[in-house]
Design an enzyme around this catalytic site. Structure first.
Site, PDB file in Angstrom:
ATOM      1  N   GLY A  73       0.753   2.309  -1.448  1.00  0.00           N
ATOM      2  CA  GLY A  73      -0.072   2.642  -2.612  1.00  0.00           C
ATOM      3  C   GLY A  73      -1.235   3.557  -2.272  1.00  0.00           C
ATOM      4  N   GLU A 143      -1.701  -5.643   3.629  1.00  0.00           N
ATOM      5  CA  GLU A 143      -2.602  -5.740   2.477  1.00  0.00           C
ATOM      6  C   GLU A 143      -3.665  -6.829   2.603  1.00  0.00           C
ATOM      7  OE1 GLU A 143       1.281  -3.966   1.230  1.00  0.00           O
ATOM      8  OE2 GLU A 143       0.719  -5.791   2.299  1.00  0.00           O
TER       9      GLU A 143
END
Length: 396
Positions: A73, A143
């Site tokens: 992302g 993450e």
């Protein structure tokens, strides 16, 4: 061979080509390591829907340009939207909705995942029928370290790995190379990078989506995988012992105990990274992966959508923005987490980010196969309510 016309390739973040019965998707942001922006998500969804419905399309190949398949992302996009309410809601919704379609796609798909393949970028590789990796492939789901959670379907994927390998990968962000990905079942074939262009030509030349033919062609170029003696996948018994513990604190304590034993020097650097990670991110991630074991793909994606929106809304902590700042914006690598330690992260507050939304505000994943491309963002309550707000403000 009739090839689709590509206009201004430098400006196209995703290239879509139609070559006979083969469809080729190329992630084309090499300088940005092919990160996933809102434009990338929109184009991928557009191509995949069009081709699934096209009787002439039999095989879809996905690849990246440059030294990355996809680094995941676009963190800067999240960071830039930190002061605007729900600035990234649309792209998050579209990405998780797209993840469902990638997992359940009706045509044969092949990922040629050369280079960096991380986080959401790996969600464009792992679920495909065939995923080809090379000696340059580097995978991780890091993450939790920045105050986020293992997303894009990885609470489903990691929770189904052998033993507690999923918790290990999700909490530590440990990297796996191409051979390890095949051994772990996260990729299907290992092909040396110098053979990749030839394999791509071969697959295009097949002009079919027949799975036996495609598999046979890939196997012509692939090599058997032999793991390095030092591979973390050879440490499964230690990983299972430590990462089966109930809480993050207990996992770290158990891992510390193992680190002191002879031959366990590999644990030190991993443990150091784990201790530097966001305590909030670690707690949310562990719970999400554990819940994933009992959830379907659709349930995992709906949960991950909620988690992402609530984390971006900083409902219990703004760690994600601090993590992005420290690791990718200012790069001082000195994040100041809030709360700063695991014992200060209230479990009742963690519950808040897992709370279901109202039914109309959940990610809308179509359950009826005849309507499988329904549930798009533009038909969701989010889009229609925003249109109402805009309408009211223009009327005023």
């Amino acid at each position: 061979m009739a090839q689709g016309v590509v206009k201004n390739p430098d400006e196209q973040v995703v290239l879509g080509e139609e070559i006979g019965n083969v469809r080729l998707v190329t992630l084309n942001r090499p300088r940005q390591l092919n990160v996933i922006s809102s434009k990338v998500v929109s184009l991928l969804a557009e191509y995949l829907e069009k081709w699934e419905k096209d009787d002439q399309a039999k095989l879809v190949i996905v690849k990246g340009v440059g030294r990355a398949f996809s680094a995941g992302g676009d963190l800067k996009m999240f960071y830039d939207g930190r002061n605007s309410k729900d600035s990234c809601l649309e792209v998050v919704y579209r990405m998780y909705w797209l993840c469902h379609h990638i997992h359940t796609y009706k045509k044969t798909q092949v990922a040629l995942a050369h280079g960096i393949t991380m986080g959401g970028g790996a969600s464009l590789m792992v679920p495909l029928k065939f995923s080809v990796v090379t000696e340059k492939t580097v995978f991780s789901t890091p993450e939790a370290s920045i105050g986020f959670h293992t997303d894009c379907g990885f609470s489903f994927i990691h929770s189904r790995l052998p033993g507690h390998l999923g918790e290990f990968l999700a909490l530590t962000g440990a990297r796996l190379n191409g051979k390890e990905l095949v051994a772990a079942g996260l990729a299907t074939h290992f092909v040396p990078s110098e053979k990749l262009p030839e394999l791509e030509k071969r697959l295009i030349g097949l002009n079919t989506g027949d799975e036996i033919a495609v598999k046979s062609a890939i196997e012509e170029f692939s090599e058997d995988v032999q793991l390095d003696g030092q591979s973390v996948l050879n440490k499964q018994s230690i990983i299972d012992e430590c990462f089966s513990k109930e809480t993050v604190a207990e996992i770290i304590k158990s891992f510390e105990a193992e680190a002191g034993k002879e031959g366990n020097g590999w644990i030190g650097p991993v443990l150091k990274g784990l201790k530097k990670s966001s305590p909030t991110g670690l707690k949310i991630t562990l719970r999400s992966v554990r819940e994933g074991r009992e959830q379907s793909l659709a349930e995992c994606l709906k949960k991950e959508f909620r988690l992402t929106i609530n984390i971006l809304r900083a409902i219990i902590s703004a760690d994600i923005y601090e993590g992005i700042r420290a690791l990718t914006i200012e790069k001082d690598n000195a994040p100041k987490w809030d709360p700063p330690t695991l014992d200060k992260v209230d479990d009742d507050k963690v519950d808040l980010v897992f709370q279901p939304f109202g039914e109309d505000l959940e990610l809308q994943i179509p359950e009826n196969e005849n309507c499988r491309w329904d549930g798009k963002y533009e038909n969701s309550a989010y889009a229609t309510s925003q249109e109402l707000v805009l309408q009211q403000s223009s009327d005023g």
